[in-house]
Design a protein around this motif. Structure first.
Motif, PDB file in Angstrom:
ATOM      1  N   ALA A 156       0.804  -1.222   0.000  1.00 18.93           N
ATOM      2  CA  ALA A 156       0.000   0.000   0.000  1.00 18.93           C
ATOM      3  C   ALA A 156       0.841   1.278   0.000  1.00 18.93           C
ATOM      4  O   ALA A 156       0.293   2.360   0.089  1.00 18.93           O
ATOM      5  N   LEU A 157       2.149   1.174  -0.128  1.00 17.39           N
ATOM      6  CA  LEU A 157       2.995   2.369  -0.121  1.00 17.39           C
ATOM      7  C   LEU A 157       2.804   3.203  -1.377  1.00 17.39           C
ATOM      8  O   LEU A 157       2.493   2.672  -2.438  1.00 17.39           O
ATOM      9  N   PRO A 158       3.039   4.513  -1.275  1.00 21.84           N
ATOM     10  CA  PRO A 158       2.947   5.353  -2.467  1.00 21.84           C
ATOM     11  C   PRO A 158       4.028   4.971  -3.475  1.00 21.84           C
ATOM     12  O   PRO A 158       5.083   4.433  -3.118  1.00 21.84           O
ATOM     13  N   ALA A 159       3.796   5.273  -4.718  1.00 21.86           N
ATOM     14  CA  ALA A 159       4.698   4.883  -5.804  1.00 21.86           C
ATOM     15  C   ALA A 159       6.117   5.401  -5.613  1.00 21.86           C
ATOM     16  O   ALA A 159       7.068   4.735  -5.971  1.00 21.86           O
ATOM     17  N   GLY A 160       6.305   6.566  -5.041  1.00 13.98           N
ATOM     18  CA  GLY A 160       7.638   7.144  -4.899  1.00 13.98           C
ATOM     19  C   GLY A 160       8.433   6.666  -3.703  1.00 13.98           C
ATOM     20  O   GLY A 160       9.550   7.113  -3.480  1.00 13.98           O
ATOM     21  N   ALA A 161       7.862   5.766  -2.909  1.00 14.22           N
ATOM     22  CA  ALA A 161       8.568   5.301  -1.702  1.00 14.22           C
ATOM     23  C   ALA A 161       9.784   4.469  -2.072  1.00 14.22           C
ATOM     24  O   ALA A 161       9.744   3.672  -3.010  1.00 14.22           O
ATOM     25  N   TRP A 162      10.865   4.677  -1.342  1.00 14.08           N
ATOM     26  CA  TRP A 162      12.061   3.862  -1.535  1.00 14.08           C
ATOM     27  C   TRP A 162      11.852   2.551  -0.796  1.00 14.08           C
ATOM     28  O   TRP A 162      11.447   2.546   0.364  1.00 14.08           O
ATOM     29  N   ARG A 163      12.144   1.455  -1.443  1.00 18.06           N
ATOM     30  CA  ARG A 163      12.038   0.139  -0.813  1.00 18.06           C
ATOM     31  C   ARG A 163      13.438  -0.442  -0.680  1.00 18.06           C
ATOM     32  O   ARG A 163      14.101  -0.717  -1.678  1.00 18.06           O
ATOM     33  N   LEU A 164      13.885  -0.599   0.567  1.00 22.68           N
ATOM     34  CA  LEU A 164      15.213  -1.140   0.831  1.00 22.68           C
ATOM     35  C   LEU A 164      15.056  -2.555   1.367  1.00 22.68           C
ATOM     36  O   LEU A 164      14.408  -2.765   2.392  1.00 22.68           O
ATOM     37  N   ASP A 165      15.652  -3.525   0.693  1.00 26.65           N
ATOM     38  CA  ASP A 165      15.578  -4.919   1.115  1.00 26.65           C
ATOM     39  C   ASP A 165      16.649  -5.168   2.173  1.00 26.65           C
ATOM     40  O   ASP A 165      17.842  -5.108   1.892  1.00 26.65           O
TER      41      ASP A 165
END
Length: 186
Positions: A156-165
């Motif tokens: 559900a995060l906004p499209a511009g969110a950074w996703r760090l694995d």
């Protein structure tokens, strides 16, 4: 940096994802280039986890009524806040990182607008389950609920969110953060 150009990195992620470890590593590796703000929490400082400032419920309420918090919310039976000092840091052109709440993200975005950069610390379900079980704080049913919630909120995060694995080495997560940071406009 130019005055007033600081960015607010708003870190989120499920319990067990390694947010505290990531933010401590940012403190150690980025130094004066990126300030990590402490949170004010109505939880004992000795409870483990992040380095925070412990406040009683009455202290928290008083500070909130005095307008001393830039951000505040309630979750998991506690109250959390980030102090107004971050506004001074941002106005001075410094980048700031805070440990935020996924559910409070819309309010933080409304307050800090284009300065806010949502950063989600993600972990694959198997790793997250293993970490939660190793802590020994939750029942298996609680862990299952946390895993389901983590999956739903990540989607559900906004499209511009950074996703760090953060499923692997912390150094890999820091490299991911640096790559995102270097791609930001000056």
């Amino acid at each position: 940096m130019n005055s007033g150009t600081g960015r607010l990195f708003y870190v989120m992620g499920p319990s067990g994802a390694g947010k505290d470890s990531f933010m401590q590593a940012v403190r150690e590796h980025f130094g004066a280039r990126l300030l990590v703000a402490h949170r004010y929490i109505t939880r004992a400082a000795s409870a483990g986890g992040e380095n925070h400032i412990e406040l009683s419920e009455p202290e928290f309420s008083t500070r909130q009524a005095l307008g001393l918090f830039a951000l505040s919310w309630a979750a998991n039976g506690h109250h959390y806040a980030v102090g107004r000092e971050i506004e001074s840091w941002l106005a001075a052109g410094l980048d700031v990182m805070v440990n935020g709440s996924r559910e409070y993200l819309p309010q933080a975005q409304a307050r800090f607008a284009e300065r806010l950069v949502p950063v989600m610390i993600c972990v694959d379900s198997e790793t997250l389950g293993r970490r939660l079980r190793a802590r020994g704080r939750e029942s298996e049913a609680d862990i299952t609920r946390r895993l389901e919630r983590a999956s739903a909120l990540t989607l559900a995060l906004p499209a511009g969110a950074w996703r760090l694995d953060n499923s692997g080495a912390l150094s890999d997560t820091l490299r991911q953060f640096r790559r995102y940071q270097q791609a930001l406009p000056a």
